[in-house]
Design an enzyme around this catalytic site. Structure first.
Site, PDB file in Angstrom:
ATOM      1  N   ILE A  95      10.500  45.473 -26.832  1.00  0.00           N
ATOM      2  CA  ILE A  95      11.655  46.314 -26.513  1.00  0.00           C
ATOM      3  C   ILE A  95      12.926  45.478 -26.428  1.00  0.00           C
ATOM      4  CG2 ILE A  95      12.688  47.842 -24.769  1.00  0.00           C
ATOM      5  CD1 ILE A  95      10.505  49.135 -26.517  1.00  0.00           C
ATOM      6  N   ARG A 137      12.482  32.303 -14.194  1.00  0.00           N
ATOM      7  CA  ARG A 137      11.436  33.235 -13.775  1.00  0.00           C
ATOM      8  C   ARG A 137      11.951  34.226 -12.740  1.00  0.00           C
ATOM      9  NH1 ARG A 137       6.322  32.080 -15.459  1.00  0.00           N
ATOM     10  NH2 ARG A 137       6.001  30.036 -16.424  1.00  0.00           N
ATOM     11  N   CYS A 164       8.996  55.711 -23.395  1.00  0.00           N
ATOM     12  CA  CYS A 164       9.235  56.226 -24.744  1.00  0.00           C
ATOM     13  C   CYS A 164       8.612  57.611 -24.903  1.00  0.00           C
ATOM     14  CB  CYS A 164       8.682  55.265 -25.797  1.00  0.00           C
ATOM     15  SG  CYS A 164       6.939  54.835 -25.586  1.00  0.00           S
ATOM     16  N   THR A 165       7.453  57.826 -24.293  1.00  0.00           N
ATOM     17  CA  THR A 165       6.774  59.117 -24.416  1.00  0.00           C
ATOM     18  C   THR A 165       7.504  60.202 -23.641  1.00  0.00           C
ATOM     19  OG1 THR A 165       4.659  57.981 -24.718  1.00  0.00           O
ATOM     20  CG2 THR A 165       4.564  60.312 -24.132  1.00  0.00           C
ATOM     21  N   THR A 180       0.297  48.712 -28.546  1.00  0.00           N
ATOM     22  CA  THR A 180       1.365  47.979 -27.862  1.00  0.00           C
ATOM     23  C   THR A 180       0.854  46.607 -27.437  1.00  0.00           C
ATOM     24  OG1 THR A 180       0.820  48.873 -25.682  1.00  0.00           O
ATOM     25  CG2 THR A 180       2.426  50.104 -27.008  1.00  0.00           C
ATOM     26  N   THR A 184      -1.641  58.194 -18.984  1.00  0.00           N
ATOM     27  CA  THR A 184      -0.185  58.092 -19.104  1.00  0.00           C
ATOM     28  C   THR A 184       0.457  58.967 -18.045  1.00  0.00           C
ATOM     29  OG1 THR A 184       1.759  58.502 -20.498  1.00  0.00           O
ATOM     30  CG2 THR A 184      -0.140  59.907 -20.886  1.00  0.00           C
ATOM     31  N   ARG A 190      -4.751  55.638 -27.698  1.00  0.00           N
ATOM     32  CA  ARG A 190      -4.184  54.485 -28.395  1.00  0.00           C
ATOM     33  C   ARG A 190      -4.897  54.354 -29.739  1.00  0.00           C
ATOM     34  NH1 ARG A 190      -1.028  50.900 -25.467  1.00  0.00           N
ATOM     35  NH2 ARG A 190      -0.099  52.026 -23.708  1.00  0.00           N
ATOM     36  N   ASN A 211       8.333  54.724 -31.155  1.00  0.00           N
ATOM     37  CA  ASN A 211       8.292  54.333 -29.751  1.00  0.00           C
ATOM     38  C   ASN A 211       9.059  53.046 -29.457  1.00  0.00           C
ATOM     39  OD1 ASN A 211       5.437  54.117 -31.185  1.00  0.00           O
ATOM     40  ND2 ASN A 211       5.703  52.211 -30.021  1.00  0.00           N
TER      41      ASN A 211
END
Length: 331
Positions: free
Chosen positions: A13, A78, A150-151, A180, A209, A232, A314
């Site tokens: 992303i 970090r 995204c969904t 993914t 999900t 998936r 996505n």
């Protein structure tokens, strides 16, 4: 005004968000934080197996990334609290590591000098989630927001049109989702999700999900009316939502299609698309819309019970809406 943006996390992303920014004149990426060094970062940006070669010049100078002649600060911290975003006048940080998904963790970017943060995933607490075109007008100046998933970005515009025009009594969603980075190339340990540890290229993998339930946060009148699951599948990119709903007010499939087409040309233009052709998943690769309704793929059992199908890239669709949300919260 050009909005100065920093990216924390240069994974799928993060990199697609970067690419999408190159097509806008209102957003400039000025800093990237990732544990990758600058040379490897440049390589990962330049070559992409899904979206092709980067259209532009990418080089490294003195530890900084230089893209199309513009210097971009590169850091490898970090702890976001150490990022000193104030030194490069960052307006908004795109938090795309997948690690800092709550207000208290994402707020470290504010402590480091950023003005606002957009989390590229559903928040783990009550940090407000926004889907452009659906509930973005409820933004009240919060410093930290989530662009949901995204969904959810695919499902919510479709659910909004259905609910506004015909009313949704209840519904079930399935997303047939591309592979993914969290998945395994071959069978491996996945303590929290045993099936999720199976080889991504060899299997169709049922998964959970929260995307459908999240729509209840985006559209409060649908809270408790939607839930869903995922499969998936072994494709590199582009996913598809299958939404089955019971409607309050009867409507023919054509009436539903007409309502979605009107929305795609009106209030949801640039967000929801409408296709009446024999497309397949690869035809959606690179499309910046977050939801592309497929008029030829849905079916209706009767005027109150219908299954609708909507595609989404996505990566690209979601990343473009990250920028739209950034532009909205900095008005």
């Amino acid at each position: 005004m050009v909005i100065r943006v920093g990216i924390n996390g240069f994974g799928r992303i993060g990199r697609v968000v970067f690419r999408a920014a190159q097509r806008r004149n209102d957003i400039e990426i000025v800093g990237i934080n990732d544990l990758l060094d600058a040379d490897y970062m440049a390589y990962m940006l330049k070559y992409d197996s899904t979206h092709g070669r980067f259209e532009g010049a990418v080089e490294v100078q003195g530890g900084a990334l230089v893209v199309n002649g513009k210097k971009i600060r590169v850091t490898s911290e970090r702890d976001p609290a150490n990022l000193k975003w104030n030194e490069i006048n960052v307006d908004v940080v795109v938090e795309s590591t997948g690690l800092f998904l709550s207000d208290d963790t994402a707020r470290k970017h504010i402590q480091a000098g950023a003005k606002k943060v957009v989390i590229t995933g559903p928040s783990k607490d009550d940090t407000p989630m926004f889907v452009m075109g659906v509930n973005h007008t409820t933004y009240k100046g919060e410093a930290i927001v989530s662009n949901a998933s995204c969904t959810t970005n695919c499902l919510a515009p479709l659910a909004k049109v259905l609910n506004d025009k015909f009313g949704i009594v209840e519904g079930l969603m399935t997303t047939v989702h591309a592979t993914t980075a969290t998945q395994k190339t071959v069978d491996g340990p996945s303590q929290k999700d045993w099936r999720g540890g199976r080889g991504a290229a060899q299997n169709i993998i049922p998964s959970s999900t929260g995307a459908a339930k999240a729509v209840g946060k985006i559209i409060p009148s649908l809270n408790g009316k939607l839930t869903g699951m995922a499969f998936r599948v072994p494709t590199p990119n582009v996913s598809v939502v299958d939404l089955t709903v019971r409607l309050e007010r009867p409507a023919t499939y054509k009436q539903i299609c007409d309502a979605i087409k009107a929305a795609s040309e009106g209030e949801l233009k640039g967000i929801l698309g409408y296709v009446d052709e024999e497309i397949v998943s690869s035809d959606i690769n690179g499309i910046p819309l977050t939801s592309v309704f497929d008029a030829r793929a849905g079916i209706s059992l009767n005027d109150n019970f219908v299954k609708l199908v909507s595609w989404y890239d996505n990566e690209t669709g979601y990343s473009n809406k990250v920028h739209d949300l950034i532009a909205h919260i900095t008005k």
